[in-house]
Design an enzyme around this catalytic site. Structure first.
Site, PDB file in Angstrom:
ATOM      1  N   GLU A 283       0.819  -1.220   0.000  1.00  0.00           N
ATOM      2  CA  GLU A 283       0.000   0.000   0.000  1.00  0.00           C
ATOM      3  C   GLU A 283       0.850   1.265   0.000  1.00  0.00           C
ATOM      4  O   GLU A 283       0.511   2.265  -0.646  1.00  0.00           O
ATOM      5  CB  GLU A 283      -0.925  -0.006   1.234  1.00  0.00           C
ATOM      6  CG  GLU A 283      -1.849   1.187   1.350  1.00  0.00           C
ATOM      7  CD  GLU A 283      -2.781   1.328   0.165  1.00  0.00           C
ATOM      8  OE1 GLU A 283      -3.645   0.461  -0.021  1.00  0.00           O
ATOM      9  OE2 GLU A 283      -2.639   2.300  -0.605  1.00  0.00           O
TER      10      GLU A 283
ATOM     11  N   GLY B 243       2.145   7.351  -0.380  1.00  0.00           N
ATOM     12  CA  GLY B 243       2.487   7.362   1.048  1.00  0.00           C
ATOM     13  C   GLY B 243       1.337   6.895   1.922  1.00  0.00           C
ATOM     14  O   GLY B 243       0.963   5.726   1.898  1.00  0.00           O
TER      15      GLY B 243
ATOM     16  N   ILE C 136      -1.811   7.625   1.719  1.00  0.00           N
ATOM     17  CA  ILE C 136      -3.145   7.609   1.098  1.00  0.00           C
ATOM     18  C   ILE C 136      -3.531   6.180   0.750  1.00  0.00           C
ATOM     19  O   ILE C 136      -2.809   5.510   0.024  1.00  0.00           O
ATOM     20  CB  ILE C 136      -3.169   8.433  -0.213  1.00  0.00           C
ATOM     21  CG1 ILE C 136      -2.666   9.850   0.024  1.00  0.00           C
ATOM     22  CG2 ILE C 136      -4.558   8.437  -0.823  1.00  0.00           C
ATOM     23  CD1 ILE C 136      -2.479  10.641  -1.266  1.00  0.00           C
TER      24      ILE C 136
ATOM     25  N   GLY D  49      13.784  21.177   2.777  1.00  0.00           N
ATOM     26  CA  GLY D  49      14.098  19.754   2.896  1.00  0.00           C
ATOM     27  C   GLY D  49      13.099  18.843   2.191  1.00  0.00           C
ATOM     28  O   GLY D  49      12.996  17.664   2.497  1.00  0.00           O
TER      29      GLY D  49
ATOM     30  N   ASP E 222       9.635   9.547 -10.627  1.00  0.00           N
ATOM     31  CA  ASP E 222       8.945   9.030  -9.439  1.00  0.00           C
ATOM     32  C   ASP E 222       7.445   8.896  -9.722  1.00  0.00           C
ATOM     33  O   ASP E 222       6.833   7.859  -9.425  1.00  0.00           O
ATOM     34  CB  ASP E 222       9.206   9.999  -8.271  1.00  0.00           C
ATOM     35  CG  ASP E 222       8.454   9.617  -7.013  1.00  0.00           C
ATOM     36  OD1 ASP E 222       8.874   8.640  -6.358  1.00  0.00           O
ATOM     37  OD2 ASP E 222       7.451  10.279  -6.685  1.00  0.00           O
TER      38      ASP E 222
ATOM     39  N   LYS F   9       4.956   5.394  -9.979  1.00  0.00           N
ATOM     40  CA  LYS F   9       3.700   5.213  -9.242  1.00  0.00           C
ATOM     41  C   LYS F   9       2.529   5.010 -10.200  1.00  0.00           C
ATOM     42  O   LYS F   9       1.636   4.200  -9.941  1.00  0.00           O
ATOM     43  CB  LYS F   9       3.460   6.427  -8.355  1.00  0.00           C
ATOM     44  CG  LYS F   9       4.473   6.527  -7.216  1.00  0.00           C
ATOM     45  CD  LYS F   9       4.400   7.898  -6.574  1.00  0.00           C
ATOM     46  CE  LYS F   9       5.391   8.049  -5.437  1.00  0.00           C
ATOM     47  NZ  LYS F   9       5.474   9.449  -4.989  1.00  0.00           N
TER      48      LYS F   9
HETATM   49  N1  NAP Z   1      10.545   8.454   2.511  1.00  0.00           N
HETATM   50  C1  NAP Z   1       9.293   8.460   2.116  1.00  0.00           C
HETATM   51  O1  NAP Z   1       8.543   9.394   2.404  1.00  0.00           O
HETATM   52  C2  NAP Z   1       8.746   7.309   1.306  1.00  0.00           C
HETATM   53  C3  NAP Z   1       7.404   7.349   0.873  1.00  0.00           C
HETATM   54  C4  NAP Z   1       6.886   6.265   0.159  1.00  0.00           C
HETATM   55  C5  NAP Z   1       7.702   5.179  -0.126  1.00  0.00           C
HETATM   56  N2  NAP Z   1       9.007   5.195   0.274  1.00  0.00           N
HETATM   57  C6  NAP Z   1       9.830   4.029  -0.048  1.00  0.00           C
HETATM   58  O2  NAP Z   1      10.229   3.407   1.159  1.00  0.00           O
HETATM   59  C7  NAP Z   1      11.503   2.798   0.998  1.00  0.00           C
HETATM   60  C8  NAP Z   1      12.441   3.280   2.082  1.00  0.00           C
HETATM   61  O3  NAP Z   1      12.612   4.691   1.958  1.00  0.00           O
HETATM   62  P1  NAP Z   1      13.235   5.594   3.118  1.00  0.00           P
HETATM   63  O4  NAP Z   1      12.952   6.991   2.732  1.00  0.00           O
HETATM   64  O5  NAP Z   1      12.795   5.110   4.446  1.00  0.00           O
HETATM   65  O6  NAP Z   1      14.803   5.290   2.924  1.00  0.00           O
HETATM   66  P2  NAP Z   1      16.010   5.651   3.908  1.00  0.00           P
HETATM   67  O7  NAP Z   1      15.585   6.697   4.884  1.00  0.00           O
HETATM   68  O8  NAP Z   1      17.176   5.891   3.055  1.00  0.00           O
HETATM   69  O9  NAP Z   1      16.232   4.296   4.740  1.00  0.00           O
HETATM   70  C9  NAP Z   1      16.808   3.162   4.197  1.00  0.00           C
HETATM   71  C10 NAP Z   1      17.148   2.202   5.330  1.00  0.00           C
HETATM   72  O10 NAP Z   1      17.652   0.999   4.766  1.00  0.00           O
HETATM   73  C11 NAP Z   1      18.835   0.620   5.482  1.00  0.00           C
HETATM   74  N3  NAP Z   1      19.677  -0.195   4.600  1.00  0.00           N
HETATM   75  C12 NAP Z   1      20.266   0.164   3.443  1.00  0.00           C
HETATM   76  N4  NAP Z   1      20.905  -0.888   2.901  1.00  0.00           N
HETATM   77  C13 NAP Z   1      20.709  -1.933   3.734  1.00  0.00           C
HETATM   78  C14 NAP Z   1      21.121  -3.307   3.741  1.00  0.00           C
HETATM   79  N5  NAP Z   1      21.848  -3.811   2.747  1.00  0.00           N
HETATM   80  N6  NAP Z   1      20.731  -4.079   4.775  1.00  0.00           N
HETATM   81  C15 NAP Z   1      19.988  -3.588   5.773  1.00  0.00           C
HETATM   82  N7  NAP Z   1      19.548  -2.301   5.819  1.00  0.00           N
HETATM   83  C16 NAP Z   1      19.922  -1.492   4.814  1.00  0.00           C
HETATM   84  C17 NAP Z   1      19.474   1.911   5.920  1.00  0.00           C
HETATM   85  O11 NAP Z   1      20.336   1.652   7.021  1.00  0.00           O
HETATM   86  P3  NAP Z   1      21.111   2.824   7.812  1.00  0.00           P
HETATM   87  O12 NAP Z   1      20.031   3.597   8.530  1.00  0.00           O
HETATM   88  O13 NAP Z   1      21.997   2.121   8.752  1.00  0.00           O
HETATM   89  O14 NAP Z   1      21.798   3.634   6.764  1.00  0.00           O
HETATM   90  C18 NAP Z   1      18.234   2.726   6.295  1.00  0.00           C
HETATM   91  O15 NAP Z   1      17.850   2.458   7.606  1.00  0.00           O
HETATM   92  C19 NAP Z   1      11.929   3.116  -0.431  1.00  0.00           C
HETATM   93  O16 NAP Z   1      11.544   2.061  -1.261  1.00  0.00           O
HETATM   94  C20 NAP Z   1      11.112   4.352  -0.770  1.00  0.00           C
HETATM   95  O17 NAP Z   1      10.865   4.490  -2.150  1.00  0.00           O
HETATM   96  C21 NAP Z   1       9.544   6.232   0.981  1.00  0.00           C
END
Ligand code: NAP
Length: 431
Positions: A131, A136, A138, A189, A203, A207
């Protein structure tokens, strides 16, 4: 599955993972009632275990070895919140191979290798739900898959990227340039280190591919989506749009007509009276049209820890309930590869601005070019005088190809100094 609880293994504890962990712990009572079983965050894999995190778990729950989590016999559900293809895809496939359902927010993976991963989940007979991958917080995937399962969706139109919607909103409110609005978005930011995935529409295209696949039961990947970004939208375009009663939005539009799908992302003029025109700042919204349900709109925050984490945990509850009751989530319903209509054949309307010579007969020469390509003009007006003379026209529906050929011919007319702007017009009743 342990008889008394469902144990979650979380991969990644960044923006999304950390929020999901916090919500799983803080809302444990509600989650237990809704899932019909306690749900426990048992293990978390991150890259750097020495980083401080806002998640209260014993030290032994943390690991830098994500593989040990997906193969751990004590883990019942895997939440993938690492993002990207590698190693996320291999980890998800390994989780399926160990019989574990997976929840993810990974739009990059779903919009490129989605079919392979969904097929693997079906084969392993485990849940795979996502989902949070679109919009996000929604709820949109589940409504399309479940609430609208009895209807036929004919059209989806969405504001699917918060950063670009913020930039266009600021341009609309301040009259400023794209560069100024982008700088403000960076200051606040809202922008990734490399903003091109947002600005250039990648992006939103990812989606839209996911939404189209589900809505039309077809396999649409990100590369199938015609894509244009917002960096060419000028302050002048925005003020002209306002004068005509429009806003400019980066829209993802997907339609099915006569069995063929069109999917495109581009900045477009939208009447101010359209519900999507009122979606401002970083908000996202998806406007859905169903044959029986009519028009529906889903609105909210399309990114950020809380909203995205909430959607992830909602999926975890569904999986936990299914594990406790022996149920299954809706699997892949994509019947096969979609017939995609090339963008040149897609019916569109355009807003066109031409710098023209200020002398009699210009209008008829320009109109003649549109007529030769069988495009009729809905409205035209001449503005300014002398060197500043411009023609602003809005066309009736004709194919993209007819429009492009017209623009090329107009550029070659002696009376046309330049084709200054061409933007599609969406959200009018005309199809
Ligand atoms: N951010 C948003 O608002 C948002 C919205 C919708 C969807 N998404 C999706 O959600 C996903 C995550 O996004 P995010 O923004 O949360 O990313 P992020 O803040 O960059 O977090 C990524 C996490 O993955 C960890 N990581 C990276 N490589 C790894 C590995 N090999 N083994 C274990 N852990 C590992 C990192 O560890 P460290 O903390 O130690 O570096 C970090 O905790 C993505 O697919 C993104 O497209 C994000």
């Amino acid at each position: 599955v342990s008889a008394e609880r469902v144990r979650v293994g979380l991969l990644g504890c960044g923006t999304v993972g950390e929020a999901a962990a916090r919500i799983l712990i803080a809302n444990g009572d509600e989650i237990r009632r809704r899932a019909g079983t306690p749900v426990q965050l048992a293990r978390v894999a991150v890259q750097d275990t020495s980083k401080a995190r806002g998640v209260d778990l014993p030290a032994e729950s943390w690991t830098s070895d994500a593989w040990s989590v997906v193969t751990d016999p004590d883990i019942d559900v895997v939440v993938e919140a690492i993002g990207g293809i590698d190693p996320a895809k291999a980890l998800i496939l390994a989780a399926f191979a160990s019989g574990k359902p997976v929840v993810t927010a990974n739009k990059e993976l779903l919009s490129t290798h989605g079919q392979e991963v969904m097929d693997a989940a079906d084969q392993a007979e485990v849940d795979f739900i996502f989902e949070a991958s679109v919009g996000g917080g929604i709820p949109i995937i589940r409504p399309l898959k479940e609430s609208l399962a009895g209807d036929r969706v004919t059209r989806i139109m969405g504001i699917l990227n918060g950063t670009t919607n913020f930039i266009l909103t600021r341009m609309s409110e301040t009259g400023g340039s794209f560069e100024e609005a982008l700088a403000e978005s960076e200051r606040l930011g809202y922008t990734e280190l490399d903003p091109s995935a947002d600005i250039e529409g990648y992006d939103a295209a990812a989606k839209l591919a996911i939404l189209s696949s589900i809505a039309f039961n077809a396999r649409v990947v990100a590369g199938d989506v015609h894509r244009e970004g917002i960096s060419t939208v000028s302050a002048r375009d925005i003020s002209a749009a306002h004068e005509l009663g429009y806003e400019i939005k980066l829209l993802g539009v997907a339609e099915i007509q006569d069995g063929a799908i069109t999917a495109r992302v581009y900045p477009a003029m939208l009447p101010k009276t359209h519900p999507l025109a009122a979606v401002r700042d970083v908000f996202n919204a998806v406007f859905v049209e169903g044959e029986e349900s009519g028009e529906l709109m889903f609105f909210g925050r399309g990114a950020g820890g809380g909203p995205t984490g909430s959607a992830v945990v909602g999926d975890v509850v569904e999986v936990a309930r299914n594990l406790a009751t022996g149920g299954r989530a809706v699997g892949c319903t994509c019947a096969g590869y979609a017939k995609l209509r090339p963008q040149e054949e897609t019916p569109v309307r355009y807003y066109v601005v031409l710098s023209v010579a200020d002398r009699p007969g210009v209008l008829s020469e320009v109109a003649g070019v549109f007529a030769r390509h069988e495009i009729s003009i809905a409205s035209v007006r001449q503005e300014g005088q002398g060197d500043q003379a411009t023609l602003v026209a809005i066309t009736h529906t004709a194919s993209e190809g007819q429009h492009q050929a017209t623009f090329a011919n107009l550029g070659g007319l002696a009376v046309v100094k330049s084709v200054d702007s061409t933007l599609r017009v969406e959200g009018t009743d005309e199809r």
